[in-house]
Motif scaffolding. Structure first.
Motif, short mmCIF file in Angstrom:
data_model
loop_
_atom_site.label_atom_id
_atom_site.label_comp_id
_atom_site.label_asym_id
_atom_site.label_seq_id
_atom_site.Cartn_x
_atom_site.Cartn_y
_atom_site.Cartn_z
N LEU A 1 39.31 2.89 -78.75
CA LEU A 1 39.60 3.23 -77.31
C LEU A 1 39.94 2.18 -76.26
O LEU A 1 40.77 2.26 -75.66
N PRO A 2 38.94 1.30 -76.04
CA PRO A 2 39.12 0.21 -75.15
C PRO A 2 40.48 -0.61 -75.58
O PRO A 2 40.95 -1.17 -74.77
N LEU B 1 45.46 8.01 -76.45
CA LEU B 1 44.22 7.67 -75.99
C LEU B 1 43.33 9.08 -75.80
O LEU B 1 42.03 9.21 -75.96
N ALA B 2 43.91 10.26 -75.16
CA ALA B 2 43.25 11.38 -75.16
C ALA B 2 42.69 12.09 -76.64
O ALA B 2 41.62 12.39 -76.56
N ALA C 1 27.19 1.26 -88.31
CA ALA C 1 27.30 2.38 -87.17
C ALA C 1 27.72 3.83 -87.66
O ALA C 1 28.18 3.88 -88.46
N SER C 2 27.66 4.53 -86.64
CA SER C 2 28.27 6.22 -86.73
C SER C 2 29.64 5.95 -86.93
O SER C 2 30.42 5.30 -86.73
N TRP C 3 30.03 7.08 -87.49
CA TRP C 3 31.69 7.36 -87.69
C TRP C 3 32.20 7.41 -86.33
O TRP C 3 33.39 7.06 -86.22
N ARG C 4 31.72 7.86 -85.12
CA ARG C 4 32.02 7.88 -83.65
C ARG C 4 32.56 6.43 -83.23
O ARG C 4 33.52 6.53 -82.68
N TRP C 5 32.02 5.46 -83.95
CA TRP C 5 32.48 3.90 -83.57
C TRP C 5 33.74 3.62 -84.10
O TRP C 5 34.47 2.73 -83.43
N LEU C 6 34.22 4.30 -84.79
CA LEU C 6 35.81 4.26 -85.39
C LEU C 6 36.66 4.72 -84.24
O LEU C 6 37.88 4.02 -84.19
N PHE C 7 36.32 5.60 -83.24
CA PHE C 7 37.14 5.87 -82.22
C PHE C 7 36.81 5.03 -80.95
O PHE C 7 37.41 4.79 -80.37
#
Length: 497
Positions: A178-179, A93-94, A168-174
């Protein structure tokens, strides 16, 4: 973890809650091993890095797995099930959160390394717990659920990333992971029960260093092996191999007068060793095909990454969904009825890929890929169960760790092998006047053909494997059991003490 306490042992044909939770968590973390494959162009644009640098988001993940997994055998014997789960998921998660908010590429790389550190613990934890709490007659069925996690997750990674990156952006892969990982962790900690009692013992830090540098360098050298630019990777791989040899010698020493980080006495079990060879070669063939087929579809047939992912997705889904059925067949009839046909199917599928052309129908490619994945499913579940089932309980964690470590090495070696063969053949043909596309196709066919030849080793090992795992107390070919070896090696120390 030791097997004295069997909380959640499978009864009445039901999968223990602890295994269900661990399978779900393992699916989530393994998904991230391949989820960044399609994001390389976006990373290059958004974070202003070269393609070679951007590739490190996948390479660093693989290297961390190779470095950390050898430690998990020792680690899982020293902590409770809940502690191992909490640490693994907390670290994951971190790493996921750090990757999602990374302001630059360096921070993203650190996040991926942290993610991989948590992922490396989950598979050995799942395997060790399964072998401890599930009765032998029910292990095949339950192991089938594990197959779903370890096969569908990597197959779904590129597909999911392709869909997300469309909108969407690549950040949405994380951000999306996460949730989900958070919920899995929360409910896991609420319901997870400890299995066994942790043991006491100090860690040999020299072994940790040798393992991390040795396996990490070996995997890195193999993963960066390219024709014409191979001198440095070869030297790194050779140095890694030398450090692995030092690590092995250190473990042999610790087995006599200390606590080994990775107990090599698992290799005294003949069935486990045969299963280990079969799994490594089969994994090498599978990863080689996972590299070659997308290259063929995108570079020669012009498909997009998303289209490529959708074409190979049915094979991954078939492999995972068949896992429980394969497991039930194994429980009822044993392993040979599955492993031998499965190993033959792997060779047939790879041989079929050796005859691809520029006009072969997509349906034929889909059929060959599904055959390969189904055949691997028929082999993987029984082989996992037979191999680990041949070990005494106190070596389950070490057997799982060695299996995971060699999978990473086999993946890197398989990739290096097919890429080298493909590149060497295509470059030779281009120099003789052949067109680039025709030369690349010929190189791919030769690489698939070599994979098919190597897969014959899988058939040989399948024939040599027993139908059922011999009881751990049975003697091996040297006339000694694994536990006899343990007693003989520790006796001098006890007398001395």
């Amino acid at each position: 973890m030791t097997p004295e306490i069997s909380a959640g042992t499978a009864t009445g044909g039901k999968t223990p809650v602890v295994i269900r939770l661990l399978v779900l968590a393992t699916f989530v973390v393994i998904l991230n091993e391949t989820i960044m494959i399609n994001a390389i162009p976006r990373l290059m644009e958004d974070l202003h890095v070269t393609e070679r640098s951007a590739q490190w988001v996948s390479t660093a993940f693989m290297l961390t797995m190779a470095a950390v997994i050898p430690v998990t055998g020792w680690f899982l014997q020293r902590v409770t099930t809940r502690q191992a789960y909490a640490i693994a998921m907390g670290v994951f998660l971190a790493g996921t959160a750090l990757s999602a908010i990374a302001p630059n590429f360096a921070i993203l790389l650190v996040g991926r390394i942290v993610q991989a550190g948590g992922t490396a613990v989950m598979m050995p934890l799942l395997m060790t717990t399964l072998m401890t709490v599930v009765a032998e007659h029910d292990r095949g069925r339950v192991m089938g659920n594990v197959t779903l996690a370890i096969s569908v997750a990597p197959a779904m990674g590129p597909v999911i990333s392709g869909l997300v990156l469309q909108i969407a952006s690549w950040r949405w892969l994380f951000v999306l992971v996460l949730p989900i990982a958070g919920v899995v962790t929360f409910f896991g900690l609420r319901q997870l029960e400890n299995v066994g009692e942790p043991q006491t013992g100090s860690i040999d830090w020299a072994s940790v260093v040798f393992a991390a540098l040795g396996f990490g360098s070996l995997v890195y050298g193999l993963s960066k092996f390219e024709t014409g630019h191979a001198t440095t990777p070869i030297l790194i791989a050779v140095a890694g191999l030398a450090l692995v040899a030092v690590f092995v010698l250190r473990q042999l020493q610790l087995q006599r007068n200390g606590s080994p980080l990775l107990d090599l006495r698992v290799l005294l079990a003949g069935t486990y060793t045969k299963a280990l060879i079969l799994m490594s070669v089969a994994f090498m063939a599978m990863l080689g095909s996972m590299i070659l087929l997308p290259l063929y579809l995108q570079n020669l047939r012009g498909l997009s990454p998303l289209q490529t992912g959708l074409l190979v997705m049915p094979g991954g889904l078939a492999m995972g969904l068949l896992g429980p059925t394969v497991g039930r067949i194994f429980d009822k009839f044993g392993g040979r009825v599955l492993v031998i046909p499965g190993s033959i199917g792997v060779s047939v599928a790879l041989a079929g890929f050796a005859f691809i052309s520029m006009s072969i129908p997509y349906a034929a490619l889909l059929g060959l890929h599904i055959l390969l994945m189904i055949s691997l499913a028929a082999a993987f579940t029984p082989v996992f169960t037979l191999g680990l089932g041949a070990l005494p309980p106190h070596l389950y964690s070490h057997g799982s760790s060695m299996l995971g470590t060699l999978q990473q090495v086999a993946a890197a070696f398989g990739t290096a092998l097919v890429v080298t063969v493909m590149s060497t053949r295509s470059e030779s043909l281009i120099e003789s006047g052949t067109g680039p596309k025709e030369a690349l196709l010929s190189g791919m066919k030769l690489a698939f053909g070599l994979s098919a030849v190597l897969s014959l080793v899988v058939i040989v090992m399948a024939v040599l494997l027993p139908n059922r795992a011999p009881a751990p107390e049975e003697s091996d070919e040297h006339g000694l059991t694994v536990e006899d070896e343990l007693a003989l090696e520790t006796a001098p120390k006890l007398v001395k003490d």
